[in-house]
Design an enzyme around this catalytic site. Structure first.
Site, mmCIF file in Angstrom:
data_model
loop_
_atom_site.group_PDB
_atom_site.id
_atom_site.type_symbol
_atom_site.label_atom_id
_atom_site.label_comp_id
_atom_site.label_asym_id
_atom_site.label_seq_id
_atom_site.Cartn_x
_atom_site.Cartn_y
_atom_site.Cartn_z
ATOM 1 N N HIS A 35 25.204 18.549 22.337
ATOM 2 C CA HIS A 35 25.604 17.251 22.905
ATOM 3 C C HIS A 35 27.110 17.234 23.128
ATOM 4 C CE1 HIS A 35 24.583 12.777 23.342
ATOM 5 N NE2 HIS A 35 25.875 12.899 23.663
ATOM 6 N N HIS A 89 30.270 16.453 26.350
ATOM 7 C CA HIS A 89 30.610 15.976 27.694
ATOM 8 C C HIS A 89 31.939 16.643 28.037
ATOM 9 C CE1 HIS A 89 27.528 12.808 27.428
ATOM 10 N NE2 HIS A 89 27.935 12.628 26.174
ATOM 11 N N LYS A 106 18.663 14.082 31.014
ATOM 12 C CA LYS A 106 19.101 13.160 29.959
ATOM 13 C C LYS A 106 18.858 11.733 30.442
ATOM 14 C CE LYS A 106 22.219 11.096 27.018
ATOM 15 N NZ LYS A 106 23.650 11.179 27.112
ATOM 16 N N HIS A 158 19.083 9.623 24.837
ATOM 17 C CA HIS A 158 20.038 8.857 24.031
ATOM 18 C C HIS A 158 19.266 7.690 23.422
ATOM 19 C CE1 HIS A 158 23.597 6.039 23.551
ATOM 20 N NE2 HIS A 158 22.617 5.186 23.804
ATOM 21 N N HIS A 215 21.587 10.954 18.806
ATOM 22 C CA HIS A 215 22.130 9.910 17.907
ATOM 23 C C HIS A 215 21.116 9.525 16.821
ATOM 24 C CE1 HIS A 215 25.215 9.854 20.912
ATOM 25 N NE2 HIS A 215 24.396 9.373 21.822
ATOM 26 N N ASP A 244 28.737 15.176 20.357
ATOM 27 C CA ASP A 244 29.320 14.187 21.283
ATOM 28 C C ASP A 244 30.808 14.450 21.511
ATOM 29 O OD1 ASP A 244 28.974 12.234 23.176
ATOM 30 O OD2 ASP A 244 28.500 10.617 21.779
#
Ligand code: ARG
Length: 430
Positions: A88, A90, A209, A250, A270, A342
Protein backbone atom coordinates in the site's frame (compact mmCIF):
# COMPACT_ATOMS: atom_id res chain seq x y z
CA UNK A 1 26.14 -8.10 -27.00
CA UNK A 2 25.84 -11.53 -25.47
CA UNK A 3 28.30 -11.92 -22.64
CA UNK A 4 27.95 -8.30 -21.64
CA UNK A 5 25.42 -7.01 -19.24
CA UNK A 6 24.75 -3.66 -17.68
CA UNK A 7 25.55 -3.75 -14.00
CA UNK A 8 25.72 -1.03 -11.44
CA UNK A 9 28.78 -0.53 -9.30
CA UNK A 10 29.01 1.44 -6.13
CA UNK A 11 31.84 3.85 -5.60
CA UNK A 12 32.80 5.23 -2.27
CA UNK A 13 33.58 8.89 -1.91
CA UNK A 14 34.11 11.25 0.96
CA UNK A 15 30.43 12.12 0.60
CA UNK A 16 29.20 8.57 1.07
CA UNK A 17 27.97 6.18 -1.56
CA UNK A 18 26.64 6.79 -5.05
CA UNK A 19 25.80 4.65 -8.05
CA UNK A 20 27.24 4.63 -11.54
CA UNK A 21 26.46 2.47 -14.53
CA UNK A 22 29.30 0.52 -16.06
CA UNK A 23 29.64 -2.12 -18.71
CA UNK A 24 31.23 -5.27 -17.44
CA UNK A 25 31.54 -8.87 -18.40
CA UNK A 26 29.08 -10.32 -15.98
CA UNK A 27 27.08 -13.26 -17.19
CA UNK A 28 27.15 -14.83 -13.76
CA UNK A 29 27.44 -12.99 -10.49
CA UNK A 30 27.54 -14.15 -6.91
CA UNK A 31 26.43 -12.81 -3.56
CA UNK A 32 27.94 -14.09 -0.32
CA UNK A 33 26.92 -13.24 3.27
CA UNK A 34 27.00 -14.53 6.84
CA UNK A 35 23.46 -15.84 6.53
CA UNK A 36 20.09 -15.49 4.88
CA UNK A 37 16.64 -15.82 6.35
CA UNK A 38 14.41 -18.54 4.93
CA UNK A 39 11.19 -16.58 5.38
CA UNK A 40 9.07 -19.69 4.97
CA UNK A 41 10.28 -21.31 8.19
CA UNK A 42 12.37 -18.68 9.95
CA UNK A 43 15.60 -20.69 9.68
CA UNK A 44 18.91 -18.94 9.16
CA UNK A 45 21.00 -20.46 6.37
CA UNK A 46 24.63 -19.78 7.18
CA UNK A 47 27.45 -18.74 4.82
CA UNK A 48 25.29 -18.80 1.69
CA UNK A 49 26.78 -18.29 -1.75
CA UNK A 50 24.09 -17.31 -4.25
CA UNK A 51 24.75 -17.74 -7.95
CA UNK A 52 22.79 -15.31 -10.10
CA UNK A 53 22.18 -15.41 -13.84
CA UNK A 54 19.84 -13.28 -15.95
CA UNK A 55 18.33 -11.72 -12.85
CA UNK A 56 17.48 -15.04 -11.23
CA UNK A 57 18.97 -17.06 -8.40
CA UNK A 58 20.14 -20.23 -10.10
CA UNK A 59 22.06 -21.91 -7.28
CA UNK A 60 22.34 -21.60 -3.51
CA UNK A 61 25.30 -23.17 -1.71
CA UNK A 62 24.90 -23.20 2.07
CA UNK A 63 27.90 -23.25 4.45
CA UNK A 64 30.24 -22.18 1.70
CA UNK A 65 33.89 -22.46 2.72
CA UNK A 66 35.44 -22.42 -0.73
CA UNK A 67 37.22 -19.28 -1.91
CA UNK A 68 34.71 -16.76 -3.30
CA UNK A 69 34.52 -16.66 -7.09
CA UNK A 70 35.46 -13.47 -8.92
CA UNK A 71 32.38 -11.39 -9.41
CA UNK A 72 31.16 -11.94 -5.87
CA UNK A 73 29.56 -9.18 -3.82
CA UNK A 74 31.05 -10.11 -0.45
CA UNK A 75 28.57 -9.19 2.27
CA UNK A 76 30.42 -10.83 5.14
CA UNK A 77 29.04 -9.47 8.41
CA UNK A 78 25.56 -9.11 6.92
CA UNK A 79 22.28 -11.04 6.75
CA UNK A 80 20.40 -11.37 3.48
CA UNK A 81 16.64 -11.19 3.11
CA UNK A 82 14.32 -11.35 0.14
CA UNK A 83 13.57 -7.91 -1.32
CA UNK A 84 10.88 -6.26 0.81
CA UNK A 85 7.40 -5.52 -0.53
CA UNK A 86 4.89 -2.84 0.44
CA UNK A 87 1.31 -3.52 -0.61
CA UNK A 88 0.00 0.00 0.00
CA UNK A 89 1.92 3.00 -1.29
CA UNK A 90 1.16 6.12 -3.29
CA UNK A 91 4.45 6.98 -4.97
CA UNK A 92 3.07 10.13 -6.58
CA UNK A 93 1.84 11.48 -3.24
CA UNK A 94 3.98 13.82 -1.17
CA UNK A 95 3.79 13.61 2.61
CA UNK A 96 4.20 17.38 2.90
CA UNK A 97 1.25 18.22 0.65
CA UNK A 98 -1.99 17.24 2.26
CA UNK A 99 -5.42 18.89 2.06
CA UNK A 100 -5.56 22.07 0.02
CA UNK A 101 -1.78 22.23 -0.50
CA UNK A 102 -2.13 19.06 -2.55
CA UNK A 103 -4.20 20.95 -5.16
CA UNK A 104 -1.31 23.09 -6.36
CA UNK A 105 0.72 20.58 -8.36
CA UNK A 106 0.05 19.54 -11.94
CA UNK A 107 -0.13 15.94 -13.05
CA UNK A 108 3.28 16.09 -14.80
CA UNK A 109 4.76 17.57 -11.61
CA UNK A 110 3.43 14.83 -9.33
CA UNK A 111 4.67 12.21 -11.77
CA UNK A 112 8.19 13.59 -11.46
CA UNK A 113 7.86 13.61 -7.69
CA UNK A 114 6.87 9.98 -8.06
CA UNK A 115 10.16 9.26 -9.81
CA UNK A 116 12.04 10.62 -6.79
CA UNK A 117 9.89 8.55 -4.44
CA UNK A 118 10.37 5.41 -6.53
CA UNK A 119 14.10 5.66 -6.03
CA UNK A 120 14.05 6.27 -2.27
CA UNK A 121 11.61 3.37 -1.87
CA UNK A 122 13.95 1.02 -3.70
CA UNK A 123 16.96 2.27 -1.71
CA UNK A 124 15.04 1.48 1.49
CA UNK A 125 14.97 -2.17 0.42
CA UNK A 126 11.50 -2.36 -1.12
CA UNK A 127 11.93 -4.13 -4.46
CA UNK A 128 8.18 -4.54 -5.11
CA UNK A 129 5.29 -2.22 -4.32
CA UNK A 130 1.59 -2.09 -5.00
CA UNK A 131 0.52 1.47 -5.79
CA UNK A 132 -3.13 1.79 -4.89
CA UNK A 133 -4.49 5.03 -6.25
CA UNK A 134 -2.78 7.69 -8.36
CA UNK A 135 -4.06 10.48 -10.61
CA UNK A 136 -3.99 10.38 -14.41
CA UNK A 137 -2.24 7.02 -14.72
CA UNK A 138 0.93 8.59 -13.35
CA UNK A 139 1.54 5.23 -11.62
CA UNK A 140 1.40 3.44 -14.98
CA UNK A 141 3.94 5.92 -16.40
CA UNK A 142 6.25 5.35 -13.42
CA UNK A 143 6.00 1.60 -13.72
CA UNK A 144 6.76 1.73 -17.43
CA UNK A 145 9.70 4.12 -16.96
CA UNK A 146 11.15 1.79 -14.31
CA UNK A 147 10.64 -1.27 -16.52
CA UNK A 148 12.26 0.53 -19.46
CA UNK A 149 15.30 1.37 -17.29
CA UNK A 150 14.76 5.14 -17.55
CA UNK A 151 14.45 5.64 -13.80
CA UNK A 152 15.26 3.52 -10.75
CA UNK A 153 12.48 2.12 -8.64
CA UNK A 154 10.74 -0.96 -7.33
CA UNK A 155 8.74 -3.41 -9.41
CA UNK A 156 5.28 -1.82 -9.41
CA UNK A 157 1.79 -3.27 -9.44
CA UNK A 158 -0.52 -0.34 -10.14
CA UNK A 159 -4.21 0.43 -9.81
CA UNK A 160 -4.63 3.59 -11.89
CA UNK A 161 -7.64 5.51 -10.56
CA UNK A 162 -9.06 4.25 -7.30
CA UNK A 163 -12.78 3.70 -7.77
CA UNK A 164 -15.16 5.54 -5.47
CA UNK A 165 -18.72 6.81 -5.14
CA UNK A 166 -19.62 10.41 -5.91
CA UNK A 167 -18.56 12.47 -2.91
CA UNK A 168 -16.86 9.51 -1.23
CA UNK A 169 -13.34 8.98 0.10
CA UNK A 170 -11.90 8.43 -3.38
CA UNK A 171 -13.57 11.53 -4.81
CA UNK A 172 -12.08 15.01 -4.37
CA UNK A 173 -14.41 17.01 -2.12
CA UNK A 174 -12.20 20.00 -1.40
CA UNK A 175 -13.78 22.58 -3.73
CA UNK A 176 -17.35 23.88 -4.04
CA UNK A 177 -19.66 22.79 -6.85
CA UNK A 178 -18.85 25.63 -9.27
CA UNK A 179 -15.32 24.23 -9.73
CA UNK A 180 -16.82 20.96 -10.95
CA UNK A 181 -13.96 18.85 -9.60
CA UNK A 182 -14.64 15.13 -9.57
CA UNK A 183 -11.88 12.55 -9.17
CA UNK A 184 -11.27 10.40 -12.24
CA UNK A 185 -12.04 7.19 -10.34
CA UNK A 186 -15.60 8.15 -9.47
CA UNK A 187 -18.16 5.64 -10.73
CA UNK A 188 -21.61 4.76 -9.45
CA UNK A 189 -23.85 1.76 -10.03
CA UNK A 190 -22.89 -1.78 -11.07
CA UNK A 191 -22.41 -0.92 -14.75
CA UNK A 192 -20.67 2.35 -13.95
CA UNK A 193 -18.07 0.57 -11.85
CA UNK A 194 -17.62 -2.21 -14.41
CA UNK A 195 -16.87 0.43 -17.04
CA UNK A 196 -14.35 2.12 -14.75
CA UNK A 197 -12.58 -1.20 -14.14
CA UNK A 198 -12.41 -1.74 -17.91
CA UNK A 199 -10.98 1.75 -18.41
CA UNK A 200 -8.32 1.19 -15.75
CA UNK A 201 -7.28 -2.04 -17.43
CA UNK A 202 -7.28 -0.37 -20.86
CA UNK A 203 -4.76 2.20 -19.63
CA UNK A 204 -2.44 -0.20 -17.85
CA UNK A 205 -3.70 -1.05 -14.34
CA UNK A 206 -2.68 -4.44 -12.98
CA UNK A 207 -4.72 -4.29 -9.76
CA UNK A 208 -8.08 -2.69 -8.94
CA UNK A 209 -8.60 -0.49 -5.88
CA UNK A 210 -11.90 0.87 -4.63
CA UNK A 211 -13.07 2.77 -1.59
CA UNK A 212 -15.62 0.77 0.39
CA UNK A 213 -15.95 3.27 3.25
CA UNK A 214 -15.18 6.83 4.17
CA UNK A 215 -11.65 7.72 5.18
CA UNK A 216 -9.46 9.81 7.41
CA UNK A 217 -7.84 12.16 4.91
CA UNK A 218 -10.86 12.92 2.72
CA UNK A 219 -13.00 15.97 3.38
CA UNK A 220 -16.59 15.39 4.43
CA UNK A 221 -16.59 11.60 4.69
CA UNK A 222 -17.43 9.54 7.75
CA UNK A 223 -14.59 7.11 8.31
CA UNK A 224 -16.77 4.30 9.65
CA UNK A 225 -19.53 4.49 7.02
CA UNK A 226 -19.91 2.16 4.03
CA UNK A 227 -19.86 3.85 0.62
CA UNK A 228 -20.48 1.28 -2.13
CA UNK A 229 -23.42 -1.12 -1.91
CA UNK A 230 -22.68 -4.84 -1.80
CA UNK A 231 -24.05 -5.08 -5.35
CA UNK A 232 -21.57 -2.48 -6.62
CA UNK A 233 -18.68 -4.16 -4.81
CA UNK A 234 -19.64 -7.51 -6.32
CA UNK A 235 -19.67 -5.95 -9.78
CA UNK A 236 -16.17 -4.51 -9.29
CA UNK A 237 -14.76 -7.79 -8.02
CA UNK A 238 -16.49 -9.87 -10.69
CA UNK A 239 -15.24 -7.64 -13.51
CA UNK A 240 -11.69 -7.48 -12.15
CA UNK A 241 -11.41 -11.21 -11.43
CA UNK A 242 -12.85 -12.06 -14.83
CA UNK A 243 -9.96 -10.07 -16.33
CA UNK A 244 -7.40 -11.70 -14.00
CA UNK A 245 -6.75 -8.75 -11.66
CA UNK A 246 -6.80 -8.79 -7.87
CA UNK A 247 -8.86 -6.25 -5.92
CA UNK A 248 -7.94 -4.09 -2.92
CA UNK A 249 -10.67 -2.39 -0.90
CA UNK A 250 -10.03 0.65 1.27
CA UNK A 251 -12.25 -0.08 4.29
CA UNK A 252 -12.15 1.31 7.83
CA UNK A 253 -15.75 0.76 8.98
CA UNK A 254 -17.11 -2.63 9.98
CA UNK A 255 -20.02 -2.82 7.51
CA UNK A 256 -17.83 -1.85 4.58
CA UNK A 257 -15.17 -4.40 5.59
CA UNK A 258 -17.74 -7.18 5.89
CA UNK A 259 -19.41 -6.32 2.56
CA UNK A 260 -16.06 -6.10 0.75
CA UNK A 261 -15.01 -9.51 2.07
CA UNK A 262 -18.39 -10.97 1.08
CA UNK A 263 -17.95 -9.44 -2.39
CA UNK A 264 -14.70 -11.42 -2.68
CA UNK A 265 -11.95 -8.78 -2.53
CA UNK A 266 -8.38 -10.01 -2.21
CA UNK A 267 -7.25 -7.50 0.40
CA UNK A 268 -8.76 -5.10 2.88
CA UNK A 269 -6.75 -1.91 3.33
CA UNK A 270 -6.67 -0.30 6.81
CA UNK A 271 -9.26 -2.72 8.32
CA UNK A 272 -9.56 -0.42 11.34
CA UNK A 273 -12.94 -1.23 12.91
CA UNK A 274 -12.85 -5.01 12.70
CA UNK A 275 -15.34 -7.19 14.51
CA UNK A 276 -15.42 -10.96 15.04
CA UNK A 277 -17.57 -11.52 11.95
CA UNK A 278 -15.08 -9.65 9.73
CA UNK A 279 -12.18 -11.61 11.17
CA UNK A 280 -13.81 -15.00 10.74
CA UNK A 281 -15.06 -14.18 7.23
CA UNK A 282 -11.55 -13.08 6.24
CA UNK A 283 -10.13 -16.32 7.60
CA UNK A 284 -12.72 -18.38 5.76
CA UNK A 285 -12.21 -16.58 2.43
CA UNK A 286 -8.42 -16.22 2.70
CA UNK A 287 -8.72 -12.42 2.48
CA UNK A 288 -5.54 -10.51 3.29
CA UNK A 289 -5.46 -7.56 5.69
CA UNK A 290 -3.09 -4.72 4.90
CA UNK A 291 -3.08 -2.65 8.10
CA UNK A 292 -1.06 0.57 8.13
CA UNK A 293 -0.26 0.64 11.83
CA UNK A 294 2.60 3.15 11.72
CA UNK A 295 1.07 6.09 9.83
CA UNK A 296 -1.09 7.30 12.73
CA UNK A 297 2.09 8.52 14.47
CA UNK A 298 3.02 10.76 11.54
CA UNK A 299 -0.52 12.09 11.07
CA UNK A 300 -0.94 13.05 14.70
CA UNK A 301 2.52 14.55 15.19
CA UNK A 302 3.30 16.17 11.85
CA UNK A 303 0.02 16.14 9.96
CA UNK A 304 -1.08 19.64 10.86
CA UNK A 305 2.09 21.22 9.43
CA UNK A 306 1.74 19.05 6.32
CA UNK A 307 -1.71 20.52 5.60
CA UNK A 308 -3.94 17.77 7.00
CA UNK A 309 -7.35 19.25 7.80
CA UNK A 310 -8.49 19.47 11.41
CA UNK A 311 -11.50 17.26 10.63
CA UNK A 312 -9.06 14.57 9.41
CA UNK A 313 -6.90 14.88 12.53
CA UNK A 314 -10.06 14.44 14.60
CA UNK A 315 -10.93 11.27 12.65
CA UNK A 316 -7.42 9.92 13.10
CA UNK A 317 -7.76 10.29 16.85
CA UNK A 318 -10.66 7.82 16.70
CA UNK A 319 -9.00 5.38 14.28
CA UNK A 320 -5.32 4.91 15.17
CA UNK A 321 -5.59 3.18 18.53
CA UNK A 322 -8.57 1.06 17.51
CA UNK A 323 -6.73 -0.12 14.41
CA UNK A 324 -3.72 -1.16 16.46
CA UNK A 325 -5.89 -3.10 18.94
CA UNK A 326 -7.65 -4.82 16.07
CA UNK A 327 -4.34 -5.59 14.37
CA UNK A 328 -3.46 -7.61 17.46
CA UNK A 329 -6.81 -9.47 17.26
CA UNK A 330 -6.41 -10.24 13.56
CA UNK A 331 -2.87 -11.55 14.07
CA UNK A 332 -3.98 -13.71 16.98
CA UNK A 333 -6.85 -15.13 14.93
CA UNK A 334 -4.43 -16.08 12.14
CA UNK A 335 -5.79 -13.87 9.35
CA UNK A 336 -3.50 -13.58 6.27
CA UNK A 337 -1.54 -10.37 6.74
CA UNK A 338 0.54 -8.30 4.34
CA UNK A 339 2.75 -5.29 4.92
CA UNK A 340 1.00 -2.14 3.71
CA UNK A 341 2.22 1.23 4.95
CA UNK A 342 0.34 4.01 3.10
CA UNK A 343 3.70 5.68 2.40
CA UNK A 344 2.94 8.92 0.64
CA UNK A 345 0.83 9.96 3.60
CA UNK A 346 4.16 9.78 5.48
CA UNK A 347 7.61 10.07 3.86
CA UNK A 348 8.58 7.50 1.25
CA UNK A 349 11.71 5.65 2.29
CA UNK A 350 10.45 5.44 5.88
CA UNK A 351 8.27 2.45 4.96
CA UNK A 352 10.24 0.07 7.19
CA UNK A 353 9.43 2.02 10.35
CA UNK A 354 6.20 0.03 10.37
CA UNK A 355 7.97 -3.28 11.10
CA UNK A 356 8.69 -2.49 14.75
CA UNK A 357 5.07 -1.42 15.26
CA UNK A 358 3.81 -4.67 13.75
CA UNK A 359 5.89 -6.53 16.33
CA UNK A 360 4.86 -4.17 19.12
CA UNK A 361 1.21 -4.81 18.28
CA UNK A 362 1.30 -8.57 18.20
CA UNK A 363 3.42 -10.16 15.48
CA UNK A 364 6.59 -12.15 15.91
CA UNK A 365 9.50 -10.70 13.91
CA UNK A 366 9.16 -13.63 11.50
CA UNK A 367 5.46 -12.89 10.94
CA UNK A 368 6.26 -9.25 10.20
CA UNK A 369 8.93 -10.36 7.74
CA UNK A 370 6.57 -12.85 6.11
CA UNK A 371 3.94 -10.13 5.73
CA UNK A 372 6.45 -8.09 3.71
CA UNK A 373 7.78 -10.96 1.60
CA UNK A 374 6.14 -14.32 1.00
CA UNK A 375 2.59 -13.25 1.97
CA UNK A 376 2.49 -10.34 -0.45
CA UNK A 377 3.96 -12.49 -3.20
CA UNK A 378 1.01 -14.85 -2.60
CA UNK A 379 -1.52 -12.00 -2.58
CA UNK A 380 -0.10 -10.76 -5.89
CA UNK A 381 -0.12 -14.33 -7.23
CA UNK A 382 3.61 -14.01 -7.92
CA UNK A 383 4.91 -16.59 -5.48
CA UNK A 384 6.89 -18.43 -8.14
CA UNK A 385 8.78 -15.22 -8.97
CA UNK A 386 9.63 -13.52 -5.69
CA UNK A 387 8.95 -13.38 -1.95
CA UNK A 388 11.75 -15.69 -0.76
CA UNK A 389 15.37 -16.48 -1.49
CA UNK A 390 15.10 -19.68 -3.48
CA UNK A 391 16.61 -21.21 -6.57
CA UNK A 392 14.57 -20.22 -9.62
CA UNK A 393 13.23 -16.98 -8.12
CA UNK A 394 14.18 -13.44 -9.06
CA UNK A 395 17.36 -12.15 -7.46
CA UNK A 396 15.57 -9.58 -5.30
CA UNK A 397 17.88 -9.43 -2.30
CA UNK A 398 18.55 -6.96 0.48
CA UNK A 399 21.10 -7.04 3.30
CA UNK A 400 21.27 -5.65 6.79
CA UNK A 401 23.76 -5.90 9.62
CA UNK A 402 22.58 -8.28 12.35
CA UNK A 403 19.67 -10.66 12.70
CA UNK A 404 16.21 -9.21 12.00
CA UNK A 405 14.58 -12.07 13.91
CA UNK A 406 16.22 -10.67 17.06
CA UNK A 407 15.60 -7.02 16.24
CA UNK A 408 13.11 -6.22 13.50
CA UNK A 409 13.98 -2.51 13.52
CA UNK A 410 17.27 -3.42 11.80
CA UNK A 411 15.18 -3.42 8.62
CA UNK A 412 15.20 0.38 8.83
CA UNK A 413 18.86 0.24 7.81
CA UNK A 414 19.14 -1.72 4.61
CA UNK A 415 22.70 -1.43 3.21
CA UNK A 416 22.45 -3.55 0.06
CA UNK A 417 19.71 -3.70 -2.54
CA UNK A 418 19.57 -5.96 -5.58
CA UNK A 419 16.50 -6.12 -7.81
CA UNK A 420 16.38 -8.78 -10.49
CA UNK A 421 20.14 -9.19 -10.38
CA UNK A 422 21.01 -5.49 -10.62
CA UNK A 423 22.75 -3.90 -7.64
CA UNK A 424 21.33 -0.50 -6.68
CA UNK A 425 22.88 -0.02 -3.26
CA UNK A 426 25.94 -1.54 -1.70
CA UNK A 427 27.83 -0.89 1.56
CA UNK A 428 30.73 1.51 1.31
CA UNK A 429 33.91 -0.36 0.38
CA UNK A 430 36.24 -0.78 3.32
N1 ARG B 1 -5.45 6.91 3.52
C1 ARG B 1 -6.06 6.58 4.77
C2 ARG B 1 -7.33 7.35 4.95
O1 ARG B 1 -7.37 8.50 4.60
C3 ARG B 1 -5.12 6.83 5.89
C4 ARG B 1 -5.53 6.28 7.19
C5 ARG B 1 -4.45 6.48 8.15
N2 ARG B 1 -4.78 6.15 9.51
C6 ARG B 1 -4.61 4.98 10.03
N3 ARG B 1 -4.81 4.88 11.32
N4 ARG B 1 -4.25 3.95 9.37
O2 ARG B 1 -8.28 6.84 5.44
Amino acid sequence: MKGFQLIRCMLFSVFGVFTVNTLAIADTQFVYADAFVNVKNGKLITRPLLEIQDGKIVKITANNRAPLPQNTVDLSGHTLLPGLTDMHVHLTADSQQHGYSGLADSLPRVTLTGAKHAKVTLMAGFTTVRDVGAPGFSDVALRDAINDGDIEGPRMFVSGHALGVTGGHCDNNLLPAEYKVTADGVADGPWGVRKKVRENIKYGATVIKFCATGGVLSKGTKVGVQQYTLEEMQAIVDEAHMRGLIVAAHAHGTDGIVSAIKAGVDSIEHASFLNDEAISLAKKNGTYFSMDVYVTEFILSEGENAGILEESLAKERTVGKKQRDNFRKAVKAGVNMVFGSDAGVYPHGDNAKQFSRMVEFGMTPLQALQAATINSAKLLQQEQLFGSIEEGKMADIVAIKGNPLDDISLLENVVFVMKEGTVYLQPALK
